[in-house]
Design an enzyme around this catalytic site. Structure first.
Site, PDB file in Angstrom:
ATOM      1  N   HIS A   1       0.802  -1.212  -0.061  1.00 13.74           N
ATOM      2  CA  HIS A   1       0.091  -0.123   0.136  1.00 13.74           C
ATOM      3  C   HIS A   1       0.812   1.245   0.099  1.00 13.74           C
ATOM      4  O   HIS A   1       1.287   1.529   1.066  1.00 13.74           O
ATOM      5  CB  HIS A   1      -0.759  -0.124   1.465  1.00 13.74           C
ATOM      6  CG  HIS A   1      -1.907   1.082   1.191  1.00 13.74           C
ATOM      7  ND1 HIS A   1      -3.236   1.014   1.542  1.00 13.74           N
ATOM      8  CD2 HIS A   1      -1.674   2.566   1.105  1.00 13.74           C
ATOM      9  CE1 HIS A   1      -3.742   2.149   1.319  1.00 13.74           C
ATOM     10  NE2 HIS A   1      -3.001   3.081   1.053  1.00 13.74           N
TER      11      HIS A   1
ATOM     12  N   HIS B   1       1.544   5.274  -1.623  1.00 12.71           N
ATOM     13  CA  HIS B   1       1.431   6.593  -2.532  1.00 12.71           C
ATOM     14  C   HIS B   1       2.457   7.289  -3.029  1.00 12.71           C
ATOM     15  O   HIS B   1       3.531   7.570  -2.158  1.00 12.71           O
ATOM     16  CB  HIS B   1       0.586   7.654  -1.644  1.00 12.71           C
ATOM     17  CG  HIS B   1      -0.664   7.197  -1.341  1.00 12.71           C
ATOM     18  ND1 HIS B   1      -1.775   7.327  -1.848  1.00 12.71           N
ATOM     19  CD2 HIS B   1      -0.972   6.431  -0.215  1.00 12.71           C
ATOM     20  CE1 HIS B   1      -2.893   6.598  -0.761  1.00 12.71           C
ATOM     21  NE2 HIS B   1      -2.362   6.252  -0.046  1.00 12.71           N
ATOM     22  N   LEU B   2       2.856   7.196  -4.342  1.00 14.50           N
ATOM     23  CA  LEU B   2       3.928   7.841  -4.812  1.00 14.50           C
ATOM     24  C   LEU B   2       3.851   9.210  -5.404  1.00 14.50           C
ATOM     25  O   LEU B   2       4.729   9.964  -5.760  1.00 14.50           O
ATOM     26  CB  LEU B   2       4.590   7.090  -5.985  1.00 14.50           C
ATOM     27  CG  LEU B   2       5.196   5.348  -5.717  1.00 14.50           C
ATOM     28  CD1 LEU B   2       5.697   5.003  -6.868  1.00 14.50           C
ATOM     29  CD2 LEU B   2       6.365   5.791  -4.721  1.00 14.50           C
ATOM     30  N   ARG B   3       2.514   9.436  -5.648  1.00 14.27           N
ATOM     31  CA  ARG B   3       1.889  10.774  -6.310  1.00 14.27           C
ATOM     32  C   ARG B   3       2.238  10.784  -7.645  1.00 14.27           C
ATOM     33  O   ARG B   3       2.570   9.819  -8.125  1.00 14.27           O
ATOM     34  CB  ARG B   3       2.492  12.047  -5.531  1.00 14.27           C
ATOM     35  CG  ARG B   3       2.413  12.118  -3.841  1.00 14.27           C
ATOM     36  CD  ARG B   3       0.967  11.860  -3.610  1.00 14.27           C
ATOM     37  NE  ARG B   3       0.549  12.180  -2.018  1.00 14.27           N
ATOM     38  CZ  ARG B   3      -0.229  11.679  -1.518  1.00 14.27           C
ATOM     39  NH1 ARG B   3      -1.212  10.979  -2.084  1.00 14.27           N
ATOM     40  NH2 ARG B   3      -0.420  11.658  -0.254  1.00 14.27           N
TER      41      ARG B   3
ATOM     42  N   ASN C   1      -5.173   7.332  -5.926  1.00 11.35           N
ATOM     43  CA  ASN C   1      -5.930   8.512  -5.992  1.00 11.35           C
ATOM     44  C   ASN C   1      -5.206   9.919  -6.243  1.00 11.35           C
ATOM     45  O   ASN C   1      -5.051  10.639  -5.676  1.00 11.35           O
ATOM     46  CB  ASN C   1      -6.173   8.631  -4.227  1.00 11.35           C
ATOM     47  CG  ASN C   1      -5.041   8.599  -3.468  1.00 11.35           C
ATOM     48  OD1 ASN C   1      -4.047   8.110  -3.722  1.00 11.35           O
ATOM     49  ND2 ASN C   1      -5.158   9.149  -2.231  1.00 11.35           N
TER      50      ASN C   1
ATOM     51  N   LYS D   1      -9.399  -0.390  -5.574  1.00 14.21           N
ATOM     52  CA  LYS D   1      -9.279   0.362  -4.425  1.00 14.21           C
ATOM     53  C   LYS D   1     -10.586   1.045  -4.194  1.00 14.21           C
ATOM     54  O   LYS D   1     -10.997   1.945  -5.170  1.00 14.21           O
ATOM     55  CB  LYS D   1      -8.108   1.427  -4.097  1.00 14.21           C
ATOM     56  CG  LYS D   1      -8.127   1.955  -3.009  1.00 14.21           C
ATOM     57  CD  LYS D   1      -7.586   1.224  -1.825  1.00 14.21           C
ATOM     58  CE  LYS D   1      -7.722   2.172  -0.315  1.00 14.21           C
ATOM     59  NZ  LYS D   1      -6.622   3.007  -0.346  1.00 14.21           N
TER      60      LYS D   1
ATOM     61  N   HIS E   1     -10.353   1.338   1.860  1.00 16.33           N
ATOM     62  CA  HIS E   1     -10.165   2.324   2.838  1.00 16.33           C
ATOM     63  C   HIS E   1     -11.614   2.112   3.853  1.00 16.33           C
ATOM     64  O   HIS E   1     -12.701   2.636   3.307  1.00 16.33           O
ATOM     65  CB  HIS E   1     -10.214   3.767   2.259  1.00 16.33           C
ATOM     66  CG  HIS E   1      -9.939   4.723   3.289  1.00 16.33           C
ATOM     67  ND1 HIS E   1      -8.732   5.395   3.375  1.00 16.33           N
ATOM     68  CD2 HIS E   1     -10.745   5.140   4.331  1.00 16.33           C
ATOM     69  CE1 HIS E   1      -8.796   6.313   4.347  1.00 16.33           C
ATOM     70  NE2 HIS E   1      -9.949   6.122   4.994  1.00 16.33           N
TER      71      HIS E   1
ATOM     72  N   HIS F   1      -4.624  -0.447   5.923  1.00 12.52           N
ATOM     73  CA  HIS F   1      -4.215   0.342   7.195  1.00 12.52           C
ATOM     74  C   HIS F   1      -5.254   0.366   8.147  1.00 12.52           C
ATOM     75  O   HIS F   1      -5.602   1.110   8.667  1.00 12.52           O
ATOM     76  CB  HIS F   1      -4.227   1.735   6.675  1.00 12.52           C
ATOM     77  CG  HIS F   1      -4.950   2.502   5.916  1.00 12.52           C
ATOM     78  ND1 HIS F   1      -6.284   2.575   6.057  1.00 12.52           N
ATOM     79  CD2 HIS F   1      -4.882   3.139   4.692  1.00 12.52           C
ATOM     80  CE1 HIS F   1      -6.908   3.104   5.107  1.00 12.52           C
ATOM     81  NE2 HIS F   1      -6.191   3.487   4.321  1.00 12.52           N
TER      82      HIS F   1
ATOM     83  N   LEU G   1      -4.869   9.258   7.937  1.00 17.67           N
ATOM     84  CA  LEU G   1      -6.352   8.828   8.040  1.00 17.67           C
ATOM     85  C   LEU G   1      -6.221   7.280   7.652  1.00 17.67           C
ATOM     86  O   LEU G   1      -5.572   7.170   6.691  1.00 17.67           O
ATOM     87  CB  LEU G   1      -7.264   9.252   7.046  1.00 17.67           C
ATOM     88  CG  LEU G   1      -7.847  10.888   7.338  1.00 17.67           C
ATOM     89  CD1 LEU G   1      -8.646  11.353   6.370  1.00 17.67           C
ATOM     90  CD2 LEU G   1      -8.684  10.671   8.673  1.00 17.67           C
TER      91      LEU G   1
ATOM     92  N   ASP H   1       1.219   2.835   3.609  1.00 13.84           N
ATOM     93  CA  ASP H   1       0.649   4.000   3.351  1.00 13.84           C
ATOM     94  C   ASP H   1       1.249   5.147   3.454  1.00 13.84           C
ATOM     95  O   ASP H   1       0.832   6.379   3.936  1.00 13.84           O
ATOM     96  CB  ASP H   1      -0.745   4.232   4.126  1.00 13.84           C
ATOM     97  CG  ASP H   1      -1.874   5.011   3.918  1.00 13.84           C
ATOM     98  OD1 ASP H   1      -1.776   5.465   2.743  1.00 13.84           O
ATOM     99  OD2 ASP H   1      -2.654   5.501   4.793  1.00 13.84           O
TER     100      ASP H   1
ATOM    101  N   HIS I   1       2.854  14.674   1.468  1.00 15.21           N
ATOM    102  CA  HIS I   1       2.264  15.986   1.032  1.00 15.21           C
ATOM    103  C   HIS I   1       3.253  17.037   1.094  1.00 15.21           C
ATOM    104  O   HIS I   1       4.106  16.963   2.095  1.00 15.21           O
ATOM    105  CB  HIS I   1       1.112  16.406   1.875  1.00 15.21           C
ATOM    106  CG  HIS I   1      -0.095  15.491   1.767  1.00 15.21           C
ATOM    107  ND1 HIS I   1      -1.081  15.695   0.720  1.00 15.21           N
ATOM    108  CD2 HIS I   1      -0.341  14.248   2.569  1.00 15.21           C
ATOM    109  CE1 HIS I   1      -2.003  14.625   1.016  1.00 15.21           C
ATOM    110  NE2 HIS I   1      -1.522  13.771   1.847  1.00 15.21           N
TER     111      HIS I   1
ATOM    112  N   ALA J   1      -3.983  14.794   5.490  1.00 11.62           N
ATOM    113  CA  ALA J   1      -3.842  13.428   5.965  1.00 11.62           C
ATOM    114  C   ALA J   1      -2.717  12.728   5.140  1.00 11.62           C
ATOM    115  O   ALA J   1      -2.748  12.462   3.989  1.00 11.62           O
ATOM    116  CB  ALA J   1      -4.971  12.684   5.998  1.00 11.62           C
TER     117      ALA J   1
HETATM  118  O1  DOR Z   1      -3.365   9.551   5.736  1.00  8.55           O
HETATM  119  C1  DOR Z   1      -3.711   9.281   4.606  1.00  8.55           C
HETATM  120  N1  DOR Z   1      -3.129   9.769   3.315  1.00  8.55           N
HETATM  121  N2  DOR Z   1      -4.895   8.205   4.272  1.00  8.55           N
HETATM  122  C2  DOR Z   1      -5.158   7.952   2.955  1.00  8.55           C
HETATM  123  O2  DOR Z   1      -6.166   7.190   3.113  1.00  8.55           O
HETATM  124  C3  DOR Z   1      -4.864   8.623   1.884  1.00  8.55           C
HETATM  125  C4  DOR Z   1      -3.497   9.357   2.074  1.00  8.55           C
HETATM  126  C5  DOR Z   1      -3.133  10.138   0.857  1.00  8.55           C
HETATM  127  O3  DOR Z   1      -3.246   9.896  -0.313  1.00  8.55           O
HETATM  128  O4  DOR Z   1      -2.801  11.495   1.325  1.00  8.55           O
HETATM  129 ZN    ZN Z   2      -3.301   5.050   1.697  1.00 11.03          ZN
END
Ligand code: DOR
Ligand code: ZN
Length: 364
Positions: free
Chosen positions: A34, A36-38, A62, A120, A157, A195, A240, A268, A272, A284
């Site tokens: 799980h 996130h690379l952006r 996302n 997802k 989620h 998560h 989150l 996860d 940011h 988050a």
């Molecule tokens: O903390 C989080 N950040 N929870 C998520 O479910 C998404 C993630 C994000 O993409 O920033």
């Molecule tokens: Zn996530």
């Protein structure tokens, strides 16, 4: 797993009847189920961090706009691979974003493509870039049926978005209102509660059939909500699902270190830019990919369970996804280092979890 102990410490600790101190740990190369690379320029910073330790990762969809089709997922995958350091093996496995209008054809296409691995489910409004998510879960039951038929796992989620439900109770409410029903209606559908953060989630997954699993993050193993809120609000600990009480953290540590194959690594890690976190309405996400395996090793060591790290980090997830375990190994050494105050992130900076603090494990 090869474990090297310090001879001196072993003698001392055996005399005191305490577990010997481990100074070096070699395990099968882990995977991140799980991540996130952006996108865009951020990939130049995030991809190398993940690839230095993980063989594979499930890449979360996302983005803006979200990754809703195999075509978009393969474009995104190519952009990730373009930012891999030369000679560094890393296999991004793409998750597609479920929407109210996901089609049965798209499910079939995911099943037919080895580089796309799952869908997802974001309840609309649950988290970062989830506004295109599913607004009525019952209405996508026909898509769950297709996923069950084509053996495509559902990644969840698991939080309700009902504003009347307290944010600390949203995971439990999701299990009670939705997850129990989904798993009963689709007994062959493989579901990952992403998560997991509560004792109730651990109980649910432990009691469920073997088709149901959960990922656990390093930050939820290491911290409870005091780290976020006591003595000042610390936005870099805001994620989150939100950090919970200590009794929930303890349940997560127990599950992760239990050897139960239903529980496996999913960071996860969710970077940011610093301004988006340090804001009057901060985003988050905790950034952990810079040293994820070292953070997990720290949590497992505190629980006296380093011997269980390899199963959790390198075996259970691959087995659940019916993929071969990695052949290579990685080695972690006991060596104290200071986490930098920030890392570069596209044209700005990201503040890593535990910035400025010390870690005692280092990936060689
Ligand atoms: O903390 C989080 N950040 N929870 C998520 O479910 C998404 C993630 C994000 O993409 O920033
Ligand atoms: Zn996530």
């Amino acid at each position: 797993m090869v474990v090297r102990k310090s001879v001196y410490n072993e003698q001392v600790f055996n005399h005191c009847n305490i577990a010997p101190m481990i100074n070096e740990l070699t395990i099968t190369r882990p995977d991140d189920w799980h991540l996130h690379l952006r996108e865009g320029d951020a990939l130049r910073d995030t991809t190398p961090h993940a690839a230095r330790q993980f063989g594979r990762a499930i890449i979360m969809p996302n983005l803006r706009p979200p990754v809703t089709t195999v075509e978009l997922a393969l474009d995104y995958r190519k952009a990730i691979l373009d930012t891999l350091p030369a000679g560094q093996p890393f296999n991004p496995l793409m998750a597609l974003y479920l929407t109210n209008s996901t089609t049965a054809d798209e499910v079939r296409r995911v099943a037919e493509n080895e580089q796309t691995i799952a869908f997802k489910l974001y309840p609309a409004g649950a988290t970062t870039n989830s506004d295109s998510g599913v607004t009525d879960i019952q209405k996508i039951y026909p898509i769950f049926a297709e996923m069950e038929k084509h053996e495509v796992p559902l990644l969840v989620h698991g939080e309700v978005t009902d504003g009347t439900v307290d944010i600390f109770d949203r995971e439990k409410a999701f299990i009670d209102r939705h997850l129990i029903a989904i798993t009963r209606a689709f007994p062959a559908l493989r579901v990952v509660l992403e998560h997991a953060t509560t004792a109730e989630a651990i109980q649910f997954v432990s009691d469920a059939p073997e088709t149901i699993a959960a990922t656990i993050t390093a930050h939820h193993l290491l911290f409870n909500r005091n780290s976020l809120l006591a003595g000042g609000i610390r936005p870099h600990y805001y994620c989150l699902p939100i950090l919970k009480r200590e009794k929930h953290r303890e349940a997560l540590v127990k599950a992760a270190t239990s050897g139960n194959p239903k529980f496996f690594l999913g960071t996860d890690s969710a970077p940011h830019a610093v301004g988006a976190k340090e804001s009057d309405c901060g985003c988050a996400g905790c950034y952990t990919a810079y040293a994820a395996i070292e953070l997990y090793a720290t949590a497992f060591e505190s629980a006296n369970a380093l011997n269980r790290l390899e199963g959790f980090a390198s075996h259970h997830g691959a087995d659940f996804y019916r993929l071969p375990r990695n052949n290579e190994t990685i080695t972690l050494k006991k060596s104290t280092w200071k986490i930098p105050p920030n890392y570069s992130f596209a044209d700005g900076k990201v503040i890593p979890l535990m910035a400025g603090e010390e870690l005692t494990w280092k990936l060689c």
